[in-house]
Design a protein around this motif. Sequence first.
Motif, mmCIF file in Angstrom:
data_model
loop_
_atom_site.group_PDB
_atom_site.id
_atom_site.type_symbol
_atom_site.label_atom_id
_atom_site.label_comp_id
_atom_site.label_asym_id
_atom_site.label_seq_id
_atom_site.Cartn_x
_atom_site.Cartn_y
_atom_site.Cartn_z
ATOM 1 N N GLU A 149 0.827 -1.210 0.000
ATOM 2 C CA GLU A 149 0.000 0.000 0.000
ATOM 3 C C GLU A 149 0.862 1.260 0.000
ATOM 4 O O GLU A 149 0.547 2.255 -0.667
ATOM 5 N N GLU A 150 1.952 1.211 0.735
ATOM 6 C CA GLU A 150 2.870 2.353 0.790
ATOM 7 C C GLU A 150 3.539 2.578 -0.563
ATOM 8 O O GLU A 150 3.681 3.727 -1.023
ATOM 9 N N LEU A 151 3.940 1.487 -1.206
ATOM 10 C CA LEU A 151 4.559 1.599 -2.519
ATOM 11 C C LEU A 151 3.572 2.150 -3.542
ATOM 12 O O LEU A 151 3.917 3.003 -4.361
ATOM 13 N N ALA A 152 2.324 1.673 -3.486
ATOM 14 C CA ALA A 152 1.305 2.140 -4.425
ATOM 15 C C ALA A 152 1.062 3.629 -4.256
ATOM 16 O O ALA A 152 0.955 4.376 -5.240
ATOM 17 N N ASP A 153 0.985 4.072 -3.009
ATOM 18 C CA ASP A 153 0.760 5.500 -2.742
ATOM 19 C C ASP A 153 1.902 6.341 -3.303
ATOM 20 O O ASP A 153 1.679 7.404 -3.876
ATOM 21 N N GLU A 154 3.143 5.855 -3.129
ATOM 22 C CA GLU A 154 4.277 6.632 -3.616
ATOM 23 C C GLU A 154 4.313 6.681 -5.136
ATOM 24 O O GLU A 154 4.592 7.734 -5.729
ATOM 25 N N VAL A 155 4.038 5.555 -5.776
ATOM 26 C CA VAL A 155 4.020 5.545 -7.238
ATOM 27 C C VAL A 155 2.943 6.504 -7.757
ATOM 28 O O VAL A 155 3.176 7.260 -8.708
ATOM 29 N N LYS A 156 1.781 6.490 -7.123
ATOM 30 C CA LYS A 156 0.694 7.378 -7.549
ATOM 31 C C LYS A 156 1.079 8.848 -7.385
ATOM 32 O O LYS A 156 0.929 9.651 -8.301
ATOM 33 N N GLN A 157 1.586 9.182 -6.188
ATOM 34 C CA GLN A 157 1.843 10.586 -5.868
ATOM 35 C C GLN A 157 3.103 11.134 -6.532
ATOM 36 O O GLN A 157 3.102 12.269 -7.040
ATOM 37 N N GLU A 158 4.171 10.332 -6.519
ATOM 38 C CA GLU A 158 5.457 10.841 -6.978
ATOM 39 C C GLU A 158 5.720 10.596 -8.463
ATOM 40 O O GLU A 158 6.583 11.255 -9.055
ATOM 41 N N VAL A 159 5.000 9.656 -9.041
ATOM 42 C CA VAL A 159 5.229 9.347 -10.456
ATOM 43 C C VAL A 159 4.012 9.721 -11.307
ATOM 44 O O VAL A 159 4.082 10.594 -12.170
ATOM 45 N N ILE A 160 2.887 9.061 -11.050
ATOM 46 C CA ILE A 160 1.711 9.226 -11.903
ATOM 47 C C ILE A 160 1.145 10.642 -11.855
ATOM 48 O O ILE A 160 0.920 11.272 -12.901
ATOM 49 N N GLY A 184 -3.937 2.011 -17.796
ATOM 50 C CA GLY A 184 -4.795 3.143 -18.105
ATOM 51 C C GLY A 184 -4.392 3.822 -19.394
ATOM 52 O O GLY A 184 -3.492 3.365 -20.115
ATOM 53 N N THR A 185 -5.070 4.910 -19.680
ATOM 54 C CA THR A 185 -4.812 5.673 -20.901
ATOM 55 C C THR A 185 -4.309 7.064 -20.551
ATOM 56 O O THR A 185 -4.850 7.721 -19.659
ATOM 57 N N VAL A 186 -3.278 7.501 -21.247
ATOM 58 C CA VAL A 186 -2.692 8.821 -20.989
ATOM 59 C C VAL A 186 -2.719 9.646 -22.270
ATOM 60 O O VAL A 186 -2.798 9.108 -23.383
ATOM 61 N N ARG A 187 -2.629 10.942 -22.120
ATOM 62 C CA ARG A 187 -2.649 11.830 -23.285
ATOM 63 C C ARG A 187 -1.317 11.861 -24.027
ATOM 64 O O ARG A 187 -1.271 11.989 -25.231
ATOM 65 N N ASP A 188 -0.223 11.758 -23.265
ATOM 66 C CA ASP A 188 1.106 11.861 -23.870
ATOM 67 C C ASP A 188 1.808 10.511 -23.775
ATOM 68 O O ASP A 188 2.383 10.153 -22.749
ATOM 69 N N ALA A 189 1.771 9.745 -24.874
ATOM 70 C CA ALA A 189 2.354 8.399 -24.871
ATOM 71 C C ALA A 189 3.868 8.424 -24.722
ATOM 72 O O ALA A 189 4.468 7.437 -24.290
ATOM 73 N N SER A 190 4.503 9.550 -25.034
ATOM 74 C CA SER A 190 5.969 9.622 -24.938
ATOM 75 C C SER A 190 6.448 9.527 -23.500
ATOM 76 O O SER A 190 7.621 9.247 -23.243
ATOM 77 N N LEU A 191 5.537 9.772 -22.540
ATOM 78 C CA LEU A 191 5.914 9.731 -21.126
ATOM 79 C C LEU A 191 5.760 8.335 -20.513
ATOM 80 O O LEU A 191 6.139 8.128 -19.363
ATOM 81 N N ILE A 192 5.228 7.396 -21.278
ATOM 82 C CA ILE A 192 5.016 6.047 -20.733
ATOM 83 C C ILE A 192 6.324 5.382 -20.313
ATOM 84 O O ILE A 192 6.422 4.853 -19.196
ATOM 85 N N PRO A 193 7.388 5.398 -21.147
ATOM 86 C CA PRO A 193 8.656 4.798 -20.700
ATOM 87 C C PRO A 193 9.237 5.496 -19.475
ATOM 88 O O PRO A 193 9.883 4.858 -18.632
ATOM 89 N N VAL A 194 9.010 6.806 -19.371
ATOM 90 C CA VAL A 194 9.503 7.559 -18.216
ATOM 91 C C VAL A 194 8.782 7.098 -16.951
ATOM 92 O O VAL A 194 9.405 6.894 -15.898
ATOM 93 N N ALA A 195 7.478 6.912 -17.054
ATOM 94 C CA ALA A 195 6.694 6.447 -15.901
ATOM 95 C C ALA A 195 7.163 5.075 -15.436
ATOM 96 O O ALA A 195 7.304 4.813 -14.233
ATOM 97 N N GLU A 196 7.443 4.193 -16.396
ATOM 98 C CA GLU A 196 7.913 2.850 -16.040
ATOM 99 C C GLU A 196 9.265 2.903 -15.341
ATOM 100 O O GLU A 196 9.492 2.213 -14.337
ATOM 101 N N ARG A 197 10.152 3.750 -15.868
ATOM 102 C CA ARG A 197 11.491 3.859 -15.268
ATOM 103 C C ARG A 197 11.426 4.451 -13.867
ATOM 104 O O ARG A 197 12.086 3.962 -12.943
ATOM 105 N N LEU A 198 10.638 5.505 -13.684
ATOM 106 C CA LEU A 198 10.537 6.153 -12.376
ATOM 107 C C LEU A 198 9.859 5.249 -11.351
ATOM 108 O O LEU A 198 10.235 5.234 -10.175
ATOM 109 N N ALA A 199 8.866 4.489 -11.778
ATOM 110 C CA ALA A 199 8.207 3.562 -10.855
ATOM 111 C C ALA A 199 9.189 2.487 -10.392
ATOM 112 O O ALA A 199 9.219 2.095 -9.222
ATOM 113 N N GLY A 200 10.032 2.026 -11.311
ATOM 114 C CA GLY A 200 11.032 1.022 -10.955
ATOM 115 C C GLY A 200 12.101 1.544 -10.028
ATOM 116 O O GLY A 200 12.758 0.779 -9.327
ATOM 117 N N ALA A 201 12.274 2.876 -10.008
ATOM 118 C CA ALA A 201 13.290 3.487 -9.153
ATOM 119 C C ALA A 201 12.804 3.715 -7.733
ATOM 120 O O ALA A 201 13.592 4.059 -6.853
#
Length: 221
Positions: A149-160, A184-201
């Motif tokens: 739950e803590e990890l999910a909250d951080e990914v939501k707040q700090e990444v998404i 989910g669906t996002v407006r800017d697909a170019s940010l998808i790899p960035v989101a994946e990388r930041l979530a993994g960090a």
Amino acid sequence: MKGHTPHSVKDVMTHTVVAVGLDARFKEVVAAMNRWQVTAVPVLEGEGRVVGVISEGDLLLKEELRDEDATMVGQRARLTDYAKAGAVTARDLMSSPAVTISASSSLPAAAHLMVHRRVKRLPVVDERGILKGIVSRIDLLKVFLRKDEELADEVKQEVIERLFPVSHQSIGVKVVQGRVTISGTVRDASLIPVAERLAGAVEGVVDVHCDLRGPTIAAPT
């Protein structure tokens, strides 16, 4: 562990440390390790400045080399080991200078130093070299004890929410045993790899499955 990443050594280190002085005798060092169930002890001088570390390996040399002849051809490369095998005080037993780290250092920096210098623990010192704690390999793994739950909250707040301030409400984040799934669906697909990388960090995340998609473009009629 609470709060957002990045965590530092001060967040995971052990503050109570078993240490010995330069003049501690061999059997005193062994007794201290046995009593407190530790595999190494920092060696201190003066007001607590770390000058070396004694590990179980340093002590076992006395037993390993007990029946060996230090003058035999081919053994010159182990002269330091033979010196330790004959030592009776911490001053001569210790490995020096000690490999240390500051409390403000990042956990990746501590992990890199341990691997590079082939040590299992690091005395934590201040700017004067005074002992403040110790960090071990198991301490660095504490980030993986963070709740899903803590990890999910951080990914939501700090990444998404930061990457997708407009479409974040339509993005789902699920964490099971440290494995993050983002969908989910996002407006800017170019940010998808960035989101994946930041979530993994995010510290404590074991793996990331990114199922984000860009906007659907209607085919021309």
